[in-house]
Design a protein around this motif. Structure first.
Motif, short mmCIF file in Angstrom:
data_model
loop_
_atom_site.label_atom_id
_atom_site.label_comp_id
_atom_site.label_asym_id
_atom_site.label_seq_id
_atom_site.Cartn_x
_atom_site.Cartn_y
_atom_site.Cartn_z
N PHE A 1 -9.30 49.54 -38.03
CA PHE A 1 -9.92 50.55 -37.17
C PHE A 1 -11.35 50.16 -36.81
O PHE A 1 -11.81 50.41 -35.68
N LEU A 2 -12.05 49.51 -37.74
CA LEU A 2 -13.39 49.00 -37.43
C LEU A 2 -13.30 47.93 -36.35
O LEU A 2 -14.08 47.93 -35.38
N GLY A 3 -12.34 47.01 -36.49
CA GLY A 3 -12.17 45.96 -35.50
C GLY A 3 -11.76 46.50 -34.14
O GLY A 3 -12.19 45.99 -33.10
N LEU B 1 -7.60 48.82 -47.47
CA LEU B 1 -8.71 47.94 -47.07
C LEU B 1 -8.50 47.42 -45.65
O LEU B 1 -9.40 47.49 -44.81
N TRP B 2 -7.28 46.93 -45.38
CA TRP B 2 -7.00 46.38 -44.05
C TRP B 2 -6.94 47.44 -42.98
O TRP B 2 -7.30 47.19 -41.82
N VAL C 1 0.03 45.90 -43.18
CA VAL C 1 1.46 45.89 -43.53
C VAL C 1 1.75 44.72 -44.48
O VAL C 1 2.47 44.86 -45.47
N GLY C 2 1.18 43.55 -44.19
CA GLY C 2 1.40 42.38 -45.03
C GLY C 2 0.90 42.57 -46.44
O GLY C 2 1.51 42.08 -47.40
N ALA C 3 -0.19 43.31 -46.60
CA ALA C 3 -0.76 43.53 -47.93
C ALA C 3 0.18 44.32 -48.82
O ALA C 3 0.45 43.96 -49.96
N ILE C 4 0.71 45.42 -48.28
CA ILE C 4 1.53 46.29 -49.13
C ILE C 4 2.92 45.70 -49.34
O ILE C 4 3.50 45.80 -50.42
#
Length: 471
Positions: free
Chosen positions: A408-410, A402-403, A67-70
């Motif tokens: 989802f990986l994390g 990317l995040w 959310v912070g990225a976009i």
């Protein structure tokens, strides 16, 4: 028109100072994402976390970062790069305190999401800020300093975790001390950015040419500053005549959609290499490999050290080595490393004294390959491939995806490695890395050696694909 050559002087030192202060955002990015590596084990006991809630604590930061990225990209387009970074420093500080004093799982996740908003915005805004400040001749190495600070932050997290964990053990809220350290660089970033200039390209894009020239004149010779501003003005004037780049306008232009898809592909591919599975859960992976808990904390420093070495090499390569070739070599090496980790896990069963050391060596080789050829190149490329009027949006969408991949990986990595072990997990990563290699070969254009204005022209007309992908 050719620009006057770069010459050394007081402006060179000023440019370095601005880059150093801004990249404290990268340092916080690295520390905040990696400190969980050592803090999780004692936190699991105190907060009584399960495999799923452990993944939620880790991924809370990562979903917040998406959310912070976009939002950070759009905010920086409207509000300015400098003010956006100052806001991020406040979020870093508030998020850190929330996590340190979290009494339960719910408050911890809230604090991690707040940190994630700051991390995501930093991952979007800081590379763009650096790319827009840098002369095109050294844009790769200057913008790449942010990735350098990210891996330094990761290494600091590993070292501090190892010291605190081995001195105080896993009890007595030791994880709170690990998390508290991140408040210090947040304060330094806030104070430092109050004295830093705004991006000259953002200022020029807002019609503030006098302010843009004033900033450029502190970072270049007077002659070079004037020539660069003229080039920026020509680019923005030509772009404004074509169209106003609203989201709808971007999506109606096939070349802009294509470059956004390239950005998304690069961001997602970087995360699915598995690098952050190692950075977040390295201690768990090393325990699975056969190390004791205390030994895993110590040897976990090795990937952090090789990450910093790789980033140093990558910075030296950025201005001299084609981006496409860097990506192709990097994904080939990470694919091989993952295959060898899977094979090593099969060939050396649990209990074999060589197993932990062989797997550690291969994990370190993977991290070194990733940091040398992929991490810096990815962030530098994302900071430079988008035209000025959609730069914040383009990098925001790319880093959002990317995040999400990272989150989802994390979230599911503890469950995946519990179900499939090292063998199945890393064979899966090998397949994904091979697909990323194919994607780069087919879709990613070259960006090195062009000014941002020339890149903008080539992206807007599609010439960047014709020129590079036919080679």
């Amino acid at each position: 028109m050719s620009l006057p050559p770069l010459t050394p002087g007081p402006h060179t030192k000023r440019l370095g100072t601005v880059a150093l202060i801004a990249t404290f955002g990268g340092l916080l990015f690295g520390y905040d994402t990696s400190v969980i590596n050592g803090a999780l084990s004692p936190m699991v006991k105190e907060l009584q976390l399960t495999n799923l809630t452990e993944g939620m604590v880790t991924s809370g930061l990562l979903f917040g970062a998406a959310v912070g990225a976009i939002t950070g990209g759009r905010l920086s387009d409207a509000w300015g790069r400098r003010k956006s970074i100052i806001l991020m420093s406040v979020l870093f500080f508030v998020g850190a305190l929330t996590c340190v004093f979290a009494p339960n799982f719910t408050v911890m996740v809230v604090g991690r999401v707040i940190l994630g908003l700051a991390v995501g915005a930093a991952s979007t805004v800081v590379p763009v800020f650096l790319a827009e400040l840098a002369p095109y001749e050294i844009r790769g190495s200057l913008a790449g300093r942010n990735e350098m600070m990210i891996v330094i932050g990761q290494l600091l997290a590993f070292i501090i975790n190892a010291i605190i964990g081995n001195v105080w053990g896993e009890g007595n809220g030791v994880w709170r001390i690990m998390l508290a350290v991140e408040a210090v660089p947040a304060v330094a970033l806030f104070i430092g950015m109050l004295r830093m200039p705004e991006s000259p390209r953002w200022l020029a894009g807002k019609g503030r040419d006098d302010d843009a020239l004033r900033v450029l004149s502190t970072l270049r010779t007077k002659e070079r500053a004037r020539a660069e501003l003229d080039e920026i003005d020509r680019s923005t004037t030509e772009e404004s005549r074509r169209e106003t780049l609203s989201i709808g306008a971007i999506l109606r232009n096939k070349w802009f959609v294509r470059i956004i898809l390239v950005g998304i592909g690069l961001g997602v591919a970087q995360q699915l290499t598995g690098i952050n599975a190692v950075m977040y859960y390295g201690q768990s992976v090393l325990r699975e490999a056969g190390f004791s808990a205390s030994a895993a904390l110590i040897v976990n420093i090795a990937p952090g050290i090789i990450a910093v070495i790789g980033a140093i090499i990558a910075l030296r390569m950025m201005d001299h080595f084609p981006r496409r070739r860097t990506f192709l070599l990097g994904y080939a090496l990470t694919t091989i490393c993952h295959l060898l980790i899977g094979i090593g896990s099969v060939a050396l069963p649990v209990g074999n004294p060589a197993r932990p050391w062989v797997l550690l060596f291969l994990i370190v080789a993977f991290v070194g390959s990733m940091q040398t050829f992929l991490n810096v190149a990815t962030w530098v490329t994302l900071s430079e491939i988008f035209p000025l009027k959609m730069r914040g949006f383009g990098i925001g969408v790319s880093v959002f995806c990317l995040w999400l991949a990272n989150a989802f990986l994390g979230l599911y990595f503890p469950t995946v490695i519990a179900a499939f072990g090292i063998t199945g997990t890393f064979f899966g990563f090998a397949v994904v890395n091979a697909l990323a290699l194919f994607f780069v070969w087919r879709a990613v254009p070259e960006t090195r050696g062009r000014t941002l204005e020339k890149l903008e022209e080539d992206v807007s007309t599609g010439n960047i694909y014709i020129r590079d992908l036919v080679k």
